[in-house]
Write a protein that holds these residues in place. Structure first.
Motif, short mmCIF file in Angstrom:
data_model
loop_
_atom_site.label_atom_id
_atom_site.label_comp_id
_atom_site.label_asym_id
_atom_site.label_seq_id
_atom_site.Cartn_x
_atom_site.Cartn_y
_atom_site.Cartn_z
N PHE A 93 0.80 -1.22 0.00
CA PHE A 93 0.00 0.00 0.00
C PHE A 93 0.84 1.27 0.00
N GLY A 94 2.14 1.14 0.07
CA GLY A 94 3.00 2.31 0.00
C GLY A 94 3.15 3.01 1.34
N HIS A 96 1.83 5.11 3.51
CA HIS A 96 0.65 5.83 3.99
C HIS A 96 0.79 6.05 5.50
N GLU A 97 -0.29 6.43 6.15
CA GLU A 97 -0.21 6.89 7.54
C GLU A 97 0.39 5.84 8.48
N TYR A 98 0.05 4.60 8.29
CA TYR A 98 0.56 3.55 9.18
C TYR A 98 2.08 3.44 9.10
N ILE A 99 2.63 3.44 7.90
CA ILE A 99 4.08 3.31 7.75
C ILE A 99 4.79 4.54 8.30
N ALA A 100 4.23 5.72 8.05
CA ALA A 100 4.82 6.94 8.61
C ALA A 100 4.80 6.89 10.13
N ASP A 124 1.18 4.84 -8.05
CA ASP A 124 0.82 5.16 -6.67
C ASP A 124 -0.24 4.19 -6.18
N PRO A 125 0.10 3.30 -5.22
CA PRO A 125 -0.89 2.36 -4.70
C PRO A 125 -2.11 3.05 -4.11
N MET A 126 -1.95 4.29 -3.66
CA MET A 126 -3.06 5.02 -3.08
C MET A 126 -4.12 5.39 -4.12
#
Length: 329
Positions: A93-94, A96-100, A124-126
């Motif tokens: 998923f790139g 996104h908020e979780y990885i950040a 862009d997976p988003m």
């Protein structure tokens, strides 16, 4: 066209769902590390961990790799240098908020954490509303050699911008978990932590080797964290990897695989229904201990951000993720 490995990964991420069933949601990215990927499915606001940026230098930087500017989410303690480094490799998923947020959790532990957008050349997976679309239109086009090159660029950037040579680790989730194994055979890092990364598979032009194939080349020990109920990464493949490690390099022999019997795929992903708070917390504790054990050590003590979604406000973390922000993210 998907190969069998991508189909297996789809089954891990979306067990029981037909291809393309998930519809696009209103979680649209406005910047790297903001919002949630629509294809990841329903976001469980009650368990999402939101880690404060207080005391951190956090946000997007651009790192050149092979003539391409790679967007990278960077998080580190403010005003600190000579920091241990951890590369954070995303799921499909790139960033996104979780990885950040994971990057910020490492930063609060004293690390310089970098989470690169490794799909920037392919898409862009988003932008896609289903896992099937993400995998067929983006993931299936990403060559391993490109990923290794981009991670090299991030490691080199970190060492030139406050990171400490000889104290570099890497961690990754799902798709990123597989990359952890590969990168620990590719680069001079000190340790890796792979969360439910695929271990075996059919070679292809873009993915010529899998973790089971590179055990004799491992340069750094890897901690593998897996779910016993993962429908895509079988226990047979886990046992195959264990046996291969025992006949591998010194780093392979020093590697360890932990299986959580009651966990499925994505058990650390606190925003998804697959989240298992107990096993996620144990895995996080093991990951930090593994990095310390293998000299990827934080230089300053820090409060550890909770992993169970019930964050203490006195530490600067809200007790639950604010739904209004979630919907506007």
């Amino acid at each position: 066209m998907w190969n069998e490995d991508l189909k297996a990964q789809f089954q891990s991420l979306a067990p029981g769902r037909p291809d393309g069933e998930l519809s696009r949601r209103d979680f649209v990215r406005t910047a790297l590390g903001v919002g949630f990927a629509a294809a990841a499915g329903p976001v469980i606001a009650q368990t999402v961990v939101q880690t404060s940026v207080d005391g951190l230098l956090a946000g997007e930087v651009r790192i050149e790799s092979g003539g391409q500017k790679i967007p990278v989410y960077r998080a580190q303690p403010k005003g600190k240098t000579d920091l241990p480094v951890v590369l954070v490799v995303s799921e499909i998923f790139g960033v996104h908020e979780y990885i950040a947020d994971v990057a910020r959790r490492f930063a609060h532990q004293g690390y310089l954490a970098l989470a690169p957008d490794l799909f920037v050349r392919q898409g862009d997976p988003m932008a896609y509303g289903s896992i099937a679309e993400v995998m067929s239109k983006v993931i299936s086009k990403v060559p391993d050699v490109q990923v290794m090159q981009d991670l090299d660029a991030c490691r080199n950037w970190a060492l030139a911008n406050g990171g400490k040579a000889g104290h570099v680790g890497i961690t990754g989730f799902c798709w990123g978990g597989r990359m952890v194994w590969l990168y620990c055979a590719h680069a001079p890092v000190q340790a890796g932590v792979a969360w439910y990364g695929r271990l075996v598979g059919t070679p292809s032009d873009l993915a010529p080797k899998n973790p089971v194939d590179i055990v004799k080349e491992l340069k750094a020990p890897v901690l593998g964290l897996y779910g016993g109920k993962d429908q895509g990464i079988t226990q047979e493949s886990v046992e195959q990897m264990r046996k291969a490690l025992a006949d591998g390099s010194a780093a392979a022999k020093a590697s360890e695989i932990v299986v959580y019997p009651d966990a499925g795929h994505g058990f650390h992903a606190d925003y998804r229904p697959s989240y298992n708070a107990k096993d996620a917390q144990d895995g996080w504790n093991r990951a930090l201990a593994w990095l310390r054990q293998h000299q990827v050590v934080a230089v300053a003590a820090a409060d550890e951000p909770p992993q169970d979604g019930m964050c203490q406000t006195e530490r600067g973390f809200p007790q639950t993720f604010p739904v209004d922000k979630l919907l506007s993210g």
